[in-house]
Scaffold this motif. Sequence first.
Motif, mmCIF file in Angstrom:
data_model
loop_
_atom_site.group_PDB
_atom_site.id
_atom_site.type_symbol
_atom_site.label_atom_id
_atom_site.label_comp_id
_atom_site.label_asym_id
_atom_site.label_seq_id
_atom_site.Cartn_x
_atom_site.Cartn_y
_atom_site.Cartn_z
ATOM 1 N N PRO A 174 -14.221 148.007 70.772
ATOM 2 C CA PRO A 174 -13.095 147.203 71.273
ATOM 3 C C PRO A 174 -13.568 145.800 71.651
ATOM 4 C CG PRO A 174 -13.105 149.381 72.289
ATOM 5 C CD PRO A 174 -14.403 149.256 71.547
ATOM 6 N N LEU A 175 -12.669 144.839 71.551
ATOM 7 C CA LEU A 175 -13.012 143.475 71.961
ATOM 8 C C LEU A 175 -13.197 143.415 73.470
ATOM 9 C CD1 LEU A 175 -10.671 141.194 69.807
ATOM 10 C CD2 LEU A 175 -13.171 141.274 69.724
ATOM 11 N N PRO A 176 -14.224 142.718 73.952
ATOM 12 C CA PRO A 176 -14.388 142.506 75.393
ATOM 13 C C PRO A 176 -13.291 141.582 75.921
ATOM 14 C CG PRO A 176 -16.437 142.057 74.186
ATOM 15 C CD PRO A 176 -15.339 142.164 73.171
ATOM 16 N N PRO A 177 -13.169 141.462 77.254
ATOM 17 C CA PRO A 177 -12.188 140.535 77.830
ATOM 18 C C PRO A 177 -12.443 139.098 77.381
ATOM 19 C CG PRO A 177 -13.050 142.015 79.505
ATOM 20 C CD PRO A 177 -13.901 142.215 78.283
ATOM 21 N N ILE A 178 -11.381 138.293 77.354
ATOM 22 C CA ILE A 178 -11.505 136.881 77.022
ATOM 23 C C ILE A 178 -11.278 136.058 78.283
ATOM 24 C CG2 ILE A 178 -10.702 137.284 74.671
ATOM 25 C CD1 ILE A 178 -8.045 135.945 75.451
ATOM 26 N N THR A 179 -11.944 134.913 78.345
ATOM 27 C CA THR A 179 -11.748 133.952 79.429
ATOM 28 C C THR A 179 -11.211 132.658 78.837
ATOM 29 O OG1 THR A 179 -13.587 134.882 80.709
ATOM 30 C CG2 THR A 179 -12.861 132.654 81.276
ATOM 31 N N ALA A 180 -10.102 132.173 79.353
ATOM 32 C CA ALA A 180 -9.526 130.915 78.879
ATOM 33 C C ALA A 180 -10.317 129.751 79.470
ATOM 34 C CB ALA A 180 -8.066 130.823 79.269
ATOM 35 N N LEU A 181 -10.867 128.910 78.612
ATOM 36 C CA LEU A 181 -11.625 127.747 79.063
ATOM 37 C C LEU A 181 -10.726 126.536 79.272
ATOM 38 C CD1 LEU A 181 -14.766 128.124 76.765
ATOM 39 C CD2 LEU A 181 -14.397 129.006 79.081
ATOM 40 N N THR A 182 -9.540 126.573 78.660
ATOM 41 C CA THR A 182 -8.489 125.575 78.860
ATOM 42 C C THR A 182 -7.165 126.342 78.839
ATOM 43 O OG1 THR A 182 -8.160 125.188 76.488
ATOM 44 C CG2 THR A 182 -9.825 123.838 77.585
ATOM 45 N N HIS A 183 -6.059 125.657 79.042
ATOM 46 C CA HIS A 183 -4.764 126.292 78.790
ATOM 47 C C HIS A 183 -4.712 126.631 77.298
ATOM 48 C CE1 HIS A 183 -4.044 125.246 82.787
ATOM 49 N NE2 HIS A 183 -2.972 124.464 82.686
ATOM 50 N N THR A 184 -4.423 127.864 76.990
ATOM 51 C CA THR A 184 -4.668 128.398 75.650
ATOM 52 C C THR A 184 -3.483 129.237 75.178
ATOM 53 O OG1 THR A 184 -7.059 128.453 76.088
ATOM 54 C CG2 THR A 184 -6.266 129.829 74.292
ATOM 55 N N THR A 185 -3.266 129.256 73.864
ATOM 56 C CA THR A 185 -2.318 130.176 73.245
ATOM 57 C C THR A 185 -3.068 131.012 72.225
ATOM 58 O OG1 THR A 185 -0.402 128.724 73.549
ATOM 59 C CG2 THR A 185 -0.239 130.380 71.819
ATOM 60 N N VAL A 186 -2.971 132.333 72.370
ATOM 61 C CA VAL A 186 -3.677 133.249 71.472
ATOM 62 C C VAL A 186 -2.692 134.248 70.882
ATOM 63 C CG1 VAL A 186 -6.006 133.083 72.422
ATOM 64 C CG2 VAL A 186 -4.357 134.571 73.523
ATOM 65 N N VAL A 187 -2.940 134.621 69.642
ATOM 66 C CA VAL A 187 -2.144 135.624 68.940
ATOM 67 C C VAL A 187 -3.080 136.753 68.552
ATOM 68 C CG1 VAL A 187 -0.630 136.102 66.980
ATOM 69 C CG2 VAL A 187 -0.538 133.869 68.109
ATOM 70 N N LEU A 188 -2.711 137.969 68.925
ATOM 71 C CA LEU A 188 -3.574 139.134 68.775
ATOM 72 C C LEU A 188 -2.926 140.133 67.819
ATOM 73 C CD1 LEU A 188 -6.015 140.910 69.634
ATOM 74 C CD2 LEU A 188 -4.676 141.572 71.661
ATOM 75 N N PHE A 189 -3.663 140.503 66.794
ATOM 76 C CA PHE A 189 -3.203 141.462 65.796
ATOM 77 C C PHE A 189 -3.968 142.777 65.961
ATOM 78 C CE2 PHE A 189 -2.852 137.210 64.125
ATOM 79 C CZ PHE A 189 -1.623 137.173 63.498
ATOM 80 N N PHE A 190 -3.268 143.862 65.755
ATOM 81 C CA PHE A 190 -3.898 145.162 65.586
ATOM 82 C C PHE A 190 -3.463 145.694 64.232
ATOM 83 C CE2 PHE A 190 -4.061 144.678 70.165
ATOM 84 C CZ PHE A 190 -5.364 145.086 70.436
ATOM 85 N N VAL A 191 -4.455 146.010 63.388
ATOM 86 C CA VAL A 191 -4.209 146.266 61.971
ATOM 87 C C VAL A 191 -4.758 147.634 61.591
ATOM 88 C CG1 VAL A 191 -4.623 145.413 59.636
ATOM 89 C CG2 VAL A 191 -4.404 143.787 61.528
ATOM 90 N N ASP A 192 -3.932 148.428 60.921
ATOM 91 C CA ASP A 192 -4.389 149.682 60.310
ATOM 92 C C ASP A 192 -5.054 149.310 58.995
ATOM 93 O OD1 ASP A 192 -4.756 152.092 59.014
ATOM 94 O OD2 ASP A 192 -2.698 152.812 59.321
ATOM 95 N N MET A 193 -6.383 149.354 58.976
ATOM 96 C CA MET A 193 -7.121 148.880 57.815
ATOM 97 C C MET A 193 -6.968 149.794 56.599
ATOM 98 S SD MET A 193 -8.351 146.103 59.057
ATOM 99 C CE MET A 193 -9.697 145.524 58.039
ATOM 100 N N ASN A 194 -6.486 151.016 56.808
ATOM 101 C CA ASN A 194 -6.351 151.971 55.710
ATOM 102 C C ASN A 194 -4.889 152.191 55.319
ATOM 103 O OD1 ASN A 194 -9.208 152.583 55.588
ATOM 104 N ND2 ASN A 194 -8.920 153.681 57.507
ATOM 105 N N ALA A 195 -3.996 151.356 55.806
ATOM 106 C CA ALA A 195 -2.573 151.536 55.527
ATOM 107 C C ALA A 195 -2.276 151.291 54.049
ATOM 108 C CB ALA A 195 -1.744 150.582 56.386
ATOM 109 N N PRO A 196 -1.392 152.104 53.449
ATOM 110 C CA PRO A 196 -0.929 151.787 52.096
ATOM 111 C C PRO A 196 -0.147 150.485 52.113
ATOM 112 C CG PRO A 196 0.378 153.562 53.044
ATOM 113 C CD PRO A 196 -0.737 153.300 53.998
#
Length: 248
Positions: free
Chosen positions: A211-233
């Motif tokens: 799993p990804l470790p926690p993130i720390t924002a170094l500035t005001h930030t916008t992040v988009v996080l995907f969770f992907v089924d790598m074996n999906a048809p």
Amino acid sequence: MLQKLSADNHRQPFKGPITITRIQPSDIYVEKKADSAFGPLSIIDHAVMKKGITIKMHEHVNDEILSYVWKGTMYHKDSRGLEEPVSPGKLMMMNAGYSFWHEEKVKNDQVEMLQIFVRPRETNLEPNIQFHSKAISNREWYLMVGPEDSNAPLHIRQNVYILDAHPKKGDVLEIPVYEGFQPFLYVLDGEIAINDLMIKKQEAVTDLEDPLPPITALTHTTVVLFFVDMNAPMSLDGTISGNKKKLV
């Protein structure tokens, strides 16, 4: 082990009144891949469109497309006669299916946005379009998109979840875990740190083993996080998402 996709990997297939920086998610791998995709997550187009631009009516087939506007207002019009402004906090999901036509226009301020292309689970599903309004400054994770059997407000015909967050400088965010899904974290704006690794605007990070470790924002930030089924048809018949050829 953490793997980072640096901004200098990206190409710009369009420059000028419309500038598109094309993020090919598979570039995050150390071992280079022929296909642009990370599982069914095919392409992230980080677009800047100047005032007065119109992208004329055009067709998409077999693309699942999330339009995520970060700045400005994009005006959507489609072949069904629907006209809708899309702005920060107003999400649009086009499930193109066997055919969907639309037009995009920038009337006033410059627009900066993501168009996220995902390969659907199969070819020639029914076309659909969805909208959802959310807060534009959520500092915690907000689930925007998920599979049809999920509780996400927008549904995608694929095993993919998409979340966003707008942490302020100094905020620490834990990364959720979706069992059986691979994380892919994209920085739309700002800068974050994960352990000693810095990830800036238009960069991404994943961990293929843990799993990804926690993130720390170094500035005001916008992040988009995907969770992907790598074996999906998935279908490879999409107008954009089905294209396996990478920019070089």
